[in-house]
Design a protein around this motif. Structure first.
Motif, PDB file in Angstrom:
ATOM      1  N   LEU A  19     -20.905  23.007  12.617  1.00 50.81           N
ATOM      2  CA  LEU A  19     -22.109  23.219  12.258  1.00 50.81           C
ATOM      3  C   LEU A  19     -22.257  22.573  10.659  1.00 50.81           C
ATOM      4  O   LEU A  19     -21.227  22.452   9.704  1.00 50.81           O
ATOM      5  N   VAL A  20     -22.975  21.715  10.959  1.00 47.60           N
ATOM      6  CA  VAL A  20     -23.337  20.978   9.730  1.00 47.60           C
ATOM      7  C   VAL A  20     -24.918  21.279   9.097  1.00 47.60           C
ATOM      8  O   VAL A  20     -25.566  20.782  10.585  1.00 47.60           O
ATOM      9  N   SER A  21     -24.657  20.839   7.770  1.00 45.39           N
ATOM     10  CA  SER A  21     -26.820  20.389   7.467  1.00 45.39           C
ATOM     11  C   SER A  21     -26.967  19.705   6.195  1.00 45.39           C
ATOM     12  O   SER A  21     -25.957  19.308   5.508  1.00 45.39           O
ATOM     13  N   CYS A  22     -27.593  18.758   6.595  1.00 45.14           N
ATOM     14  CA  CYS A  22     -27.603  17.084   6.058  1.00 45.14           C
ATOM     15  C   CYS A  22     -28.480  16.830   5.365  1.00 45.14           C
ATOM     16  O   CYS A  22     -29.730  17.526   6.597  1.00 45.14           O
ATOM     17  N   ASP A  23     -28.927  16.349   4.495  1.00 44.97           N
ATOM     18  CA  ASP A  23     -30.727  14.960   4.499  1.00 44.97           C
ATOM     19  C   ASP A  23     -30.879  14.291   5.439  1.00 44.97           C
ATOM     20  O   ASP A  23     -31.599  13.678   5.392  1.00 44.97           O
ATOM     21  N   ASN A  24     -29.304  13.554   6.034  1.00 43.39           N
ATOM     22  CA  ASN A  24     -29.934  12.387   7.437  1.00 43.39           C
ATOM     23  C   ASN A  24     -29.013  12.240   8.326  1.00 43.39           C
ATOM     24  O   ASN A  24     -28.212  12.744   7.917  1.00 43.39           O
ATOM     25  N   LEU A  25     -29.381  12.004   9.291  1.00 41.77           N
ATOM     26  CA  LEU A  25     -28.355  11.675  10.021  1.00 41.77           C
ATOM     27  C   LEU A  25     -27.195  11.054  10.090  1.00 41.77           C
ATOM     28  O   LEU A  25     -26.245  12.158  10.917  1.00 41.77           O
ATOM     29  N   ASN A  26     -27.128  10.336   9.706  1.00 39.70           N
ATOM     30  CA  ASN A  26     -26.072   9.570   9.381  1.00 39.70           C
ATOM     31  C   ASN A  26     -24.768  10.412   8.716  1.00 39.70           C
ATOM     32  O   ASN A  26     -23.527  10.461   8.597  1.00 39.70           O
ATOM     33  N   GLU A  27     -25.543  11.113   7.402  1.00 39.16           N
ATOM     34  CA  GLU A  27     -24.981  11.651   7.114  1.00 39.16           C
ATOM     35  C   GLU A  27     -23.745  13.416   7.589  1.00 39.16           C
ATOM     36  O   GLU A  27     -22.647  14.051   7.211  1.00 39.16           O
ATOM     37  N   ALA A  28     -24.708  13.725   7.963  1.00 42.82           N
ATOM     38  CA  ALA A  28     -24.603  15.087   9.285  1.00 42.82           C
ATOM     39  C   ALA A  28     -23.247  13.939  10.216  1.00 42.82           C
ATOM     40  O   ALA A  28     -22.672  15.068  10.403  1.00 42.82           O
ATOM     41  N   ILE A  29     -23.581  12.721  10.967  1.00 43.95           N
ATOM     42  CA  ILE A  29     -22.731  13.370  12.069  1.00 43.95           C
ATOM     43  C   ILE A  29     -21.131  12.266  11.159  1.00 43.95           C
ATOM     44  O   ILE A  29     -20.519  13.369  11.795  1.00 43.95           O
ATOM     45  N   LYS A  30     -21.432  12.084  10.038  1.00 49.97           N
ATOM     46  CA  LYS A  30     -20.159  11.876   9.052  1.00 49.97           C
ATOM     47  C   LYS A  30     -19.365  13.368   8.524  1.00 49.97           C
ATOM     48  O   LYS A  30     -18.496  13.807   9.277  1.00 49.97           O
ATOM     49  N   GLU A  31     -20.586  14.449   8.509  1.00 51.92           N
ATOM     50  CA  GLU A  31     -19.525  15.395   7.962  1.00 51.92           C
ATOM     51  C   GLU A  31     -19.634  16.377   9.377  1.00 51.92           C
ATOM     52  O   GLU A  31     -18.594  17.299   9.034  1.00 51.92           O
ATOM     53  N   ALA A  32     -20.234  16.509  10.884  1.00 52.11           N
ATOM     54  CA  ALA A  32     -19.140  16.453  11.335  1.00 52.11           C
ATOM     55  C   ALA A  32     -17.961  15.424  12.520  1.00 52.11           C
ATOM     56  O   ALA A  32     -17.103  17.105  12.273  1.00 52.11           O
ATOM     57  N   GLN A  33     -17.992  14.694  11.765  1.00 53.08           N
ATOM     58  CA  GLN A  33     -16.425  14.232  12.055  1.00 53.08           C
ATOM     59  C   GLN A  33     -15.504  14.818  11.390  1.00 53.08           C
ATOM     60  O   GLN A  33     -14.411  14.247  11.718  1.00 53.08           O
ATOM     61  N   TYR A  34     -15.948  15.176   9.846  1.00 54.84           N
ATOM     62  CA  TYR A  34     -14.989  15.137   8.654  1.00 54.84           C
ATOM     63  C   TYR A  34     -14.073  16.684   9.018  1.00 54.84           C
ATOM     64  O   TYR A  34     -12.929  17.021   9.242  1.00 54.84           O
ATOM     65  N   GLU A  35     -15.034  17.626   9.752  1.00 53.32           N
ATOM     66  CA  GLU A  35     -15.283  18.952  10.138  1.00 53.32           C
ATOM     67  C   GLU A  35     -14.493  18.676  11.091  1.00 53.32           C
ATOM     68  O   GLU A  35     -12.988  19.649  11.424  1.00 53.32           O
ATOM     69  N   TYR A  36     -14.669  18.242  12.039  1.00 50.70           N
ATOM     70  CA  TYR A  36     -13.840  17.656  13.229  1.00 50.70           C
ATOM     71  C   TYR A  36     -12.463  17.431  13.346  1.00 50.70           C
ATOM     72  O   TYR A  36     -10.840  18.880  13.711  1.00 50.70           O
ATOM     73  N   SER A  37     -11.961  16.641  12.157  1.00 47.98           N
ATOM     74  CA  SER A  37     -10.533  16.349  11.864  1.00 47.98           C
ATOM     75  C   SER A  37      -9.644  17.470  11.764  1.00 47.98           C
ATOM     76  O   SER A  37      -9.235  17.525  11.411  1.00 47.98           O
TER      77      SER A  37
END
Length: 67
Positions: A19-37
């Protein structure tokens, strides 16, 4: 994916507990990758004994990676 009235983007994946919340889609995808990692490392590189459910979740994370 859900976009709030203020433009915040929420991405969620219940299968992998992301679960991530961000201001733009690129940032949200990067945060999801970090969280998965982070989850991958926790559930596959732990030196402590894990429950059966935790071991199965780690296997699910590992099986989802294509190499």
């Amino acid at each position: 994916m859900h976009i709030e009235d203020n433009g915040t983007i929420n991405l969620a994946n219940t299968e992998f507990k992301l679960l991530v919340s961000c201001d733009n889609l690129n940032e949200a995808i990067k945060e999801a990758q970090y969280e998965y990692s982070d989850l991958f490392d926790i559930y596959n590189n732990s030196e402590t004994k894990m429950s059966k459910d935790a071991e199965e979740f780690g296997k699910k994370l590992k099986d989802s990676v294509w190499m």
